[in-house]
Scaffold this active site. Structure first.
Site, mmCIF file in Angstrom:
data_model
loop_
_atom_site.group_PDB
_atom_site.id
_atom_site.type_symbol
_atom_site.label_atom_id
_atom_site.label_comp_id
_atom_site.label_asym_id
_atom_site.label_seq_id
_atom_site.Cartn_x
_atom_site.Cartn_y
_atom_site.Cartn_z
ATOM 1 N N ASN A 7 11.379 -10.473 -0.746
ATOM 2 C CA ASN A 7 10.897 -9.667 0.371
ATOM 3 C C ASN A 7 11.910 -8.525 0.541
ATOM 4 O OD1 ASN A 7 10.157 -8.546 2.783
ATOM 5 N ND2 ASN A 7 10.213 -10.461 3.953
ATOM 6 N N ARG A 98 6.474 -9.929 -1.520
ATOM 7 C CA ARG A 98 5.793 -9.576 -0.281
ATOM 8 C C ARG A 98 5.539 -8.067 -0.283
ATOM 9 N NH1 ARG A 98 8.086 -8.003 5.451
ATOM 10 N NH2 ARG A 98 6.184 -8.184 6.649
ATOM 11 N N HIS A 187 1.037 -9.454 9.570
ATOM 12 C CA HIS A 187 1.411 -10.870 9.686
ATOM 13 C C HIS A 187 0.369 -11.788 9.027
ATOM 14 C CE1 HIS A 187 3.762 -9.896 13.633
ATOM 15 N NE2 HIS A 187 4.572 -9.822 12.593
ATOM 16 N N ARG A 248 8.431 -2.897 20.736
ATOM 17 C CA ARG A 248 7.190 -2.110 20.636
ATOM 18 C C ARG A 248 6.333 -2.318 21.879
ATOM 19 N NH1 ARG A 248 5.869 -4.683 15.261
ATOM 20 N NH2 ARG A 248 7.345 -3.734 13.804
ATOM 21 N N GLU A 392 6.158 -18.046 5.428
ATOM 22 C CA GLU A 392 5.489 -17.040 4.616
ATOM 23 C C GLU A 392 5.927 -17.117 3.157
ATOM 24 O OE1 GLU A 392 5.148 -13.224 7.309
ATOM 25 O OE2 GLU A 392 6.667 -14.584 8.092
#
Lengths: 412, 295
Positions: A7, A98, A187, A248, A392
């Site tokens: 990743n 990823r 996600h 955010r 993940e």
């Protein structure tokens, strides 16, 4: 099969070496042989933290100037006679990467071919902060491990099953056609992993359940999974939409952006940074983007820390109820990510008030289920509420194995 | 070529602005000023401008720390000998720039490339002083460098292809669109903006409209983000005047002759935002706006 999962960020490479087989997947018995992260790539003081399974963590600081050097360093460590977990790099049979944005081109994981690389490059405009680094990592890994299959696993792929009425914005349709302006969702790998894992915990096949999966980390999103397929998710064209997040803002009236830019005399860059890095839990509380810290501050009487947590919980509750509406009901709510797995107080505050749709928490189970798998709904609750730690990397390794196995099967 | 440490000469408005962008792109900066106090002052100015950007939500607190951590302010040029590349941003004055080049030439390994940040001067003349004219090139950055998307790249008569390629690479790393220009006074941006700024100043001097109204009319009329007078204030009126004088001297056209009002303001020390007063008044980085309805 031993799969290296990579990743790659702008100045970091996170990795795991995972041993998996089709039988291990079925039994949920695949193992991470080692994991680690190289950070501050591009500097003389890059740090490498490495943890082989069942052995103590090792950290080192050295000069690592680019992703290729980072991946070479990772392979050196994995094959080191003293601290390594494999004898030589030939033991690594495949690499899973990823990739953040696959646009509309990818609804599932694929082998990295020149054509796939070209299509990922086309998505750079949609994910300028991520895709270039994901690709750079792949190109470096391909050079170092040229003889093994490389697979791309996309954050957006799981949500490609959303119907147009969920993925379109109320804008002129031509903008979708011209520039791909639509909701993509992110996600996906995490939502897909917990949805898969819920099958075993619920004892019901995915084809029969309506799930609401909540990935609550510094970035956060909710997904409606109707009989195994994502039918809606709260992040949109970018990861800015939806829930209140660490820094955010999530959903807001787009007209206010121009108003604030005018009032505060902001440039486009400043406005973008305002929404992405200065808002959310941090912007409201003025204290931190970290939920654990906010809960601690709230306990000491910090008013705006409490307000930030309230906003977070309220918006999460609205999304859960909305997605129950979208699917005509829900059979389970699943919580994952740092906040979802650990913050029992947030789970309780967000889900209290959803009794009307059949969500009844068990306060004791909720309190006791921290950082591990478990059910936190009350016995007899019409909707099961589960905590499932996400993984993940494991899903990326499994996708890689499945593609390689299918390819081998097709070749024989 | 890998650029890991960039040397800079001059911690003025442009120098600090370039240093901020370079550091935020992950490259370490050694910025040389003439003395310890000047180096300290330059650092304080960089802190103030980063604080302003933080207040405007343009960067985060950790980004501010990272940038400050990557820029080292030193007194004297000696430490620049270790840098992979050196940019000078001293005053827009040929003799001053030539002096810097002469000293860098004597100090740095012969393969080192020097970049001069100038908006008007001759690269060939500046380069000649370095003793390695093939390894000198002009890069004209625009203020504020972190936000301005372009850079003019100017080759002198002897600038080599390899030097040009290095400048292009630096532009790429700094995310700037390079505009290749031939050596000619004022290049593109300075030459085009100077008569515009000058004309706006004449309009004020001749009493046609107030500075406030001239800027308002041009901003609203042509959708400029800033009016010409506020823009000049931000650049620094002394700098604007030096552009005009240079172009007037080089090209002889009266359209570049500095407006008498500009001369008067520079003599009075009203240099724009950096002195707190130019065509408008400033407190720190913020313009003090007239009270609504007072006009």
């Amino acid at each position: 099969m031993k799969v290296l999962v990579l990743n790659c960020g702008s100045s970091s490479v996170k990795y795991q070496l995972i041993e998996t087989t089709l039988e291990a997947i079925a039994a949920n018995a695949d193992r991470a042989l080692a994991q680690g992260i190289v950070e501050r790539i591009g500097s003389e003081s890059a740090s490498h933290t490495y943890r082989p399974e069942g052995r103590p963590r090792i950290s080192a600081v050295s000069e690592i100037l680019e992703h290729g050097a980072a991946i070479a360093e990772i392979l050196r460590t994995l094959t080191d006679p003293a601290s390594g977990v494999v004898e030589h790099s030939g033991a690594i049979e495949a690499v899973g990467h990823r990739v953040v944005h696959g646009g509309e081109a990818f609804a599932r994981s694929v082998f990295m071919t020149p054509e796939v690389v070209r299509q990922i490059e086309e998505c750079i405009e949609l994910a300028p902060l991520h895709n270039p680094h994901n690709l750079r990592g792949f190109l470096a890994a391909k050079e170092i491990l040229p003889g093994v299959p490389h697979v791309a696993v996309f954050d957006t792929a799981f949500h490609q099953t959303m119907p147009p009425h969920a993925f379109l914005y109320g804008l002129p349709y031509v903008l979708y056609k011209r520039h791909g302006i639509r909701r993509y969702g992110f996600h996906g790998t995490s939502h897909r992993f917990v949805a898969w894992r819920s099958e075993a915990l619920l004892g019901r096949p995915r084809a029969e359940t309506r799930l609401i999966t909540c990935h609550l980390g510094n970035g956060a999103s909710v997904c409606a999974v109707d009989r195994g397929r994502s039918v809606d998710t709260s992040m949109g064209f970018t990861p800015l939409e939806g829930l209140l997040m660490g820094t955010r803002c999530g959903d807001l009236d787009p007209a206010l952006i121009f108003y604030v830019m005018h009032k505060e005399d902001l440039s486009e860059h400043q406005a973008t940074t305002l929404l992405n890095k200065h808002s959310g839990l941090f912007g409201i509380s003025g204290v931190s983007n970290d939920m654990a810290e906010l809960l601690a501050e709230e306990a000491k009487g910090h008013e705006r820390a409490r307000l930030a947590v309230d906003l977070f919980c309220y918006r999460l509750r609205k999304y859960v109820a909305a997605y129950a509406g979208a699917m005509g009901g829900a059979d389970a709510v699943i919580l994952t990510g740092g906040i979802g797995e650990n913050a029992a107080a947030v789970r309780e505050r967000a889900l209290t008030g959803l009794e009307f749709m059949g969500v009844r928490l068990d306060p004791g189970r909720n309190r006791d289920t921290v950082g591990r798998e478990g059910e936190i709904s009350a016995p007899g609750s019409p909707v099961n509420v589960l905590v499932i730690p996400t993984n993940e990397e494991l899903l990326i390794a499994r996708d890689t194995l499945r593609l390689v196995a299918a390819g081998a099967a097709a070749a024989t | 070529m890998e650029i890991r440490t960039l040397g800079m000469v001059g911690g003025g408005v442009m120098g600090r602005s370039i240093a901020e962008k370079v550091a935020s792109s992950g490259i370490a900066v050694v910025l040389a000023e003439v003395s310890e106090p000047r180096a300290r002052a330059a650092r304080e100015e960089l802190v103030a401008s980063l604080d302003h950007e933080l207040e405007k939500w343009g960067i985060t607190l950790s980004e501010k720390k990272v940038i400050l951590n990557r820029v080292r302010f030193v007194a004297g040029l000696e430490e620049l000998a270790q840098a992979d590349l050196v940019i000078e941003t001293v005053n827009e004055d040929l003799e001053v720039k030539q002096d810097v080049m002469r000293r860098l030439g004597a100090l740095c390994p012969p393969d080192r490339i020097f970049i001069t940040n100038t908006g008007t001067l001759s690269i060939t003349e500046i380069a000649a002083a370095s003793g390695r004219p093939d390894r000198v090139i002009g890069m004209h950055f625009l203020h504020p460098v972190p936000r301005s998307p372009i850079v003019e790249i100017v080759r002198g008569v002897e600038t080599s292809e390899q030097t040009y390629a290095t400048a292009l690479e630096l532009a790429r790393v700094l995310e700037k669109t390079p505009i290749g220009v031939s050596e000619y006074p004022g290049y593109v941006v300075t030459r085009a903006i100077v008569p515009f700024l000058n004309e706006a100043m004449y309009i004020v001097m001749e009493g046609v409209a107030s500075a406030e109204d001239v800027d308002l009319a041009l901003r609203l009329g042509f959708e400029f983000k800033l009016g010409p007078l506020e823009f000049a204030d931000r650049v620094g009126l002394d700098t604007v005047m030096s552009w005009m004088e240079h172009l007037f001297r080089e090209l002889g056209d009266v359209k570049y002759r500095p407006c008498p009002l500009l001369r008067k303001m520079v003599r009075a020390g009203h240099l724009g935002r950096k002195s707190g007063r130019g065509f408008f008044l400033y407190r720190g980085y913020e313009r003090i706006r007239p009270v609504e309805g007072a006009r």
